[in-house]
Design a protein around this motif. Structure first.
Motif, short mmCIF file in Angstrom:
data_model
loop_
_atom_site.label_atom_id
_atom_site.label_comp_id
_atom_site.label_asym_id
_atom_site.label_seq_id
_atom_site.Cartn_x
_atom_site.Cartn_y
_atom_site.Cartn_z
N ALA A 326 41.47 31.88 40.62
CA ALA A 326 42.34 33.03 40.37
C ALA A 326 41.56 34.33 40.57
CB ALA A 326 42.91 32.96 38.95
N GLY A 327 40.35 34.35 40.05
CA GLY A 327 39.53 35.55 40.23
C GLY A 327 39.24 35.85 41.68
N GLU A 328 39.05 34.80 42.47
CA GLU A 328 38.75 34.98 43.89
C GLU A 328 39.99 35.35 44.69
OE1 GLU A 328 36.87 35.23 47.47
OE2 GLU A 328 35.94 35.07 45.49
N ARG A 329 41.10 34.61 44.48
CA ARG A 329 42.29 34.77 45.31
C ARG A 329 43.16 35.95 44.90
NH1 ARG A 329 44.77 28.96 44.80
NH2 ARG A 329 46.58 30.07 45.61
N LEU A 330 43.07 36.36 43.64
CA LEU A 330 43.98 37.40 43.15
C LEU A 330 43.29 38.74 42.91
CD1 LEU A 330 46.02 35.30 40.53
CD2 LEU A 330 46.44 35.58 42.98
N ARG A 331 42.01 38.83 43.17
CA ARG A 331 41.28 40.04 42.81
C ARG A 331 41.75 41.26 43.59
NH1 ARG A 331 35.27 38.62 45.30
NH2 ARG A 331 35.90 38.46 47.51
N GLU A 332 42.28 41.05 44.81
CA GLU A 332 42.78 42.19 45.58
C GLU A 332 44.25 42.48 45.31
OE1 GLU A 332 41.86 41.50 49.65
OE2 GLU A 332 39.68 41.54 49.35
N ILE A 333 44.85 41.67 44.44
CA ILE A 333 46.26 41.89 44.09
C ILE A 333 46.38 42.48 42.69
CG2 ILE A 333 48.54 40.83 43.83
CD1 ILE A 333 47.61 38.59 45.67
N ALA A 334 45.72 41.87 41.72
CA ALA A 334 45.84 42.28 40.33
C ALA A 334 44.85 43.39 39.99
CB ALA A 334 45.61 41.08 39.41
N ASP A 335 45.30 44.31 39.14
CA ASP A 335 44.41 45.36 38.64
C ASP A 335 43.56 44.84 37.48
OD1 ASP A 335 45.32 47.69 40.26
OD2 ASP A 335 47.23 47.26 39.26
N VAL A 336 44.10 43.85 36.77
CA VAL A 336 43.42 43.35 35.59
C VAL A 336 43.91 41.93 35.31
CG1 VAL A 336 45.15 44.26 33.97
CG2 VAL A 336 42.79 43.97 33.20
N PHE A 337 43.09 41.12 34.62
CA PHE A 337 43.41 39.72 34.34
C PHE A 337 43.50 39.49 32.83
CE2 PHE A 337 41.81 39.68 38.57
CZ PHE A 337 42.29 38.54 39.20
N LEU A 338 44.56 38.83 32.40
CA LEU A 338 44.69 38.38 31.02
C LEU A 338 44.41 36.88 31.03
CD1 LEU A 338 45.32 39.19 28.12
CD2 LEU A 338 47.75 38.82 28.60
N VAL A 339 43.18 36.51 30.63
CA VAL A 339 42.66 35.17 30.86
C VAL A 339 42.62 34.39 29.55
CG1 VAL A 339 40.72 33.81 31.75
CG2 VAL A 339 41.25 36.05 32.75
N GLY A 340 43.22 33.21 29.57
CA GLY A 340 43.16 32.32 28.41
C GLY A 340 42.06 31.30 28.59
N GLU A 341 41.43 30.91 27.47
CA GLU A 341 40.28 30.01 27.55
C GLU A 341 40.68 28.55 27.74
OE1 GLU A 341 37.13 32.52 24.76
OE2 GLU A 341 38.33 30.92 23.86
N ARG A 342 41.89 28.16 27.35
CA ARG A 342 42.27 26.75 27.49
C ARG A 342 42.46 26.41 28.96
NH1 ARG A 342 47.63 25.48 24.65
NH2 ARG A 342 48.53 26.25 26.59
N PRO A 343 41.73 25.41 29.48
CA PRO A 343 41.90 25.03 30.89
C PRO A 343 43.27 24.43 31.16
CG PRO A 343 39.84 24.16 29.99
CD PRO A 343 40.66 24.64 28.83
N ILE A 344 43.70 24.52 32.41
CA ILE A 344 44.94 23.91 32.87
C ILE A 344 44.56 22.68 33.69
CG2 ILE A 344 47.00 24.23 34.31
CD1 ILE A 344 46.77 27.25 33.67
#
Length: 737
Positions: A326-344
């Motif tokens: 997500a950090g790699e693919r969305l970094r040029e789209i999102a201004d900021v990330f709301l990240v949860g610690e529980r893995p999917i």
């Protein structure tokens, strides 16, 4: 879904002793007591089961009396191959939401709150049976207070595997380009501030990341479109609550029940307000309600009442679900990330549905529905059906259950093909399938990516099934009527036919067991440019006009009638017979009519031109007439094409022409079905394929066929588009030919 705690409480209520455990086959109960209590207990297991439970069968036998002193919940038995179903992910329940918003509860503001009746399931499980050690919560050890609840039979969280709180469980944090900006409860407030400022926030949910922005902020919506390379495809909108949803789209009582159901799909409905840029050229908007605790916290903290909530991906890629990707693919789209610690554990997109002319119509079957068994299907060996290349889903039939995967996507993209491979391995491993015994079913098309995947997998047997027969079989399989003879209409954009041409407007007669004979079709024409005609409706129009004997008039070479340069090149291909493909595609016919009525640009997503045409028709009245007759086994589009060109040259209103075309198609298809039904002594009609997602067309066909006394079946359990193909493929293995 808290079934063992439910069994425990029920057994205690009926004064029974014994135990209940999870094993690989489901829930196993040993119960001892007097006969009347045992009979009442057996009855209540089904009649009083939790709302979100699906009890497929109850098998009872006498057991050796073992003199239990009480009733207990035992440890799970994981020593056998898995056959039990896995629960879909469930929305936050009212009790948990009340605690989360209480202010005095120890889980106030906790974004991972859950209990035995709600929360993640499919998206966090690694293996069966469903226990904490087999989920992505295995790295978080319960604190003393959570442990007490987990082990207390009368508690709502008794044996709730993802149980946690802010003292012992995962948390959320807000991350921007500079690193961690906020953590804990401050992260939600900071994310809301960014949303209100018009920024784009990537939010980690149950089955992957979403990209969110204020749906009422045209600038934010346009920025999201530009960054995501999503030109015109509609966005979904998350409404703060049901009242906001009612203000956004028109909700019938049935649609309101659907949007509030445990599946919590995106529900399509006629728009009631303008949200510039959200769903351009569409008369419907997709709306969903909050389903995770985090969603509710965002709105309580002051997020705009309507948020664009779209899959976290670049256009056409699979949804991102791992933090690093997500950090790699969305970094040029999102201004900021709301990240949860529980893995999917696995990506799971939102489901999409509507209540249409034939009731529930699933357009995408994923979160909330997958991997719930679709139907019972008794096959001699475990069977894996790999679906089609568009809107790919797969099905595994094992121990009599047809288990459908979540939506995977379009296989022309490498990332989606990798997702398909992962989903195959996931399903087979979860259900301990012996690959030597496995039979694999795939599409007849020799160049499909799904076909190539089928050919490389180790298995005991492979079967190819023609695309449109699988569409018809999917409807019949939903009803378990494998011997029922029907007349079927399969209308879509493309599918490889028995004769090597491109089919897409087909009529069949037969049953799953005896097979389906092709007994009619849309009149064939040559489509210039092959697959490119699906992206450029003008190219398809050139083929249908040429097949109708319509030459180039002066008006047809001017804007906005057709795009002159591309149209001329397409006619040149037809005249030279270069890269022209014989086709009976109804989807391309709809595209052609859209081009004649003004859709002369490239389609930016699948089905756009046809949806644009339906939108025109919804706004018009059939004040003009045209005809698409059925004779000699052919549905003849030529009279309609001639009428449309003549009307356009007379400047007849485009809305009226679009409505008349829909009416003519409905009358032609209905006449064909009734004629074939009479000829073959059949009283049941089946309609499937992506064209029948057009609710205006479907409504008029249903009316005509039902007035004739015919019984009409459509897809309700799986999508009518290619997302339902896998179920039909599996069912066709029962065919005798």
């Amino acid at each position: 879904m808290g079934f063992r705690p439910f069994v425990y409480r029920l057994a205690c209520e009926h004064n029974l002793a014994g135990h209940v455990i999870n094993d690989a086959h489901g829930v196993r109960v040993h119960a001892e007591g007097d006969e009347s209590s045992l009979l009442a207990f057996e009855r209540d297991l089904v009649s009083r089961a939790p709302e979100v439970a699906n009890v497929y069968s109850v098998n009872t036998r006498e057991a050796e009396f073992r003199s239990f002193d009480s009733f207990t919940i035992g440890a799970s038995d994981d020593g056998e191959p898995a056959t039990a179903g896995i629960s879909p992910d469930l929305p936050a329940c009212d009790e948990c939401l009340q605690e989360m918003l209480d202010g005095a509860d120890r889980r106030t503001g906790y974004p991972y709150i859950n209990c035995s009746a709600c929360g993640p399931r499919f998206s966090i499980i690694h293996a069966m049976p469903y226990d904490r050690a087999a989920t992505t919560m295995r790295d978080w050890r319960m604190c003393g207070a959570c442990s007490v609840e987990y082990h207390a039979p009368a508690d709502r969280r008794f044996h709730a595997q993802p149980i946690a709180c802010s003292q012992c469980g995962p948390a959320y944090r807000l991350v921007d380009a500079a690193g961690i900006d906020a953590g804990g409860t401050d992260a939600v407030a900071a994310a809301v501030a960014r949303l209100c400022a018009g920024e784009i926030v990537a939010i980690k949910g149950i089955g992957g990341y979403h990209l969110a922005c204020d749906a009422s902020n045209p600038s934010a919506v346009e920025t999201l479109r530009e960054r995501k390379f999503r030109k015109e495809q509609p966005f979904a909108v998350m409404a703060r609550n049901i009242e906001v949803a009612r203000e956004t789209i028109r909700l019938s009582p049935e649609a309101e029940a659907l949007i509030m159901s445990p599946e919590r799909p995106i529900v399509l409905g006629p728009r009631l307000m303008q949200l510039p840029g959200v769903a351009p050229d569409a008369h419907e908007v997709g709306v969903l309600l909050p389903y995770t605790p985090l969603h509710h916290l965002l709105f309580v903290a002051g997020a705009p009442p309507r948020l664009v909530m779209t899959s976290g991906n670049r256009s056409s890629e699979p949804i991102a679900y791992r933090d690093d990707e997500a950090g790699e693919r969305l970094r040029e789209i999102a201004d900021v990330f709301l990240v949860g610690e529980r893995p999917i554990a696995r990506r799971v997109d939102d489901s999409v549905a509507r209540i249409g002319a034939a009731g529930l119509c699933l357009l995408r079957r994923s979160r909330g529905y997958a991997p719930r068994s679709a139907v019972r299907m008794e096959l001699d060996s475990p069977t894996l059906a790999l679906g089609a290349d568009l809107k790919n889903t797969i099905a595994l039939i094992v121990n009599g259950e047809a288990i459908l995967s979540q939506h995977i996507g379009d296989l022309q993209h490498m990332e989606t093909r990798e997702a398909l491979a992962g989903t195959i391995d996931d399903l087979l491993a979860m259900h301990s399938v012996d690959r030597d015994e496995l039979q694999i079913v795939h599409d007849l098309h020799p160049e499909y990516h799904s076909t190539a995947k089928a050919l490389e997998l180790h298995c005991g047997r492979r079967i190819a099934v023609q695309h449109h027969r699988a569409h018809i079989a999917s409807v019949i399989a939903e009803r378990g009527a494998y011997r029922q003879r029907v007349v079927g209409a399969a209308f879509d954009g493309t599918g490889f036919g028995d004769d090597g041409t491109i089919w897409g407007g087909e009529f069949f007669v037969g049953s799953i067991v005896e097979g389906f004979d092709r007994v009619g079709h849309l009149r064939q024409c040559r489509i210039p440019g092959g697959d490119a005609a699906a992206r450029f409706p003008v190219q398809a129009a050139a083929g249908f006009l040429a097949a109708s004997g319509i030459g180039e008039s002066a008006i047809m070479m001017r804007e906005p009638f057709l795009f002159p340069e591309r149209y001329s090149r397409a006619r040149g291909l037809l005249e030279a017979d270069v890269r022209c493909f014989a086709s009976t595609s109804a989807g391309r016919l709809f595209d052609s009519v859209a081009a004649l009525l003004g859709f002369t640009r490239e389609s930016s997503y699948e089905g756009q031109a046809a949806m644009w045409l339906e939108n025109l028709a919804q706004k018009g009245r059939a004040t003009v007439e045209m005809e698409i007759p059925f004779a000699g086994g052919e549905l003849d589009f030529r009279p309609a094409m001639a009428s449309i060109v003549a009307m356009r040259e007379r400047s007849v209103n485009a809305n009226a022409i679009a409505r008349a075309f829909h009416q003519a198609m409905a009358e032609g298809i209905s006449a064909a079905v009734m004629s074939l039904a009479n000829e073959h002594s059949v009283d049941t009609a089946v309609l499937s394929g992506g064209v029948f997602q057009n609710d205006l067309l479907l409504s008029e066909i249903l009316g005509a066929l039902e007035r004739s006394g015919m019984r009409v079946w459509t897809n309700n359990v799986v999508p009518p588009n290619d997302g339902g193909i896998c179920l039909g493929q599996a069912a066709m293995t029962l065919s005798s030919r």
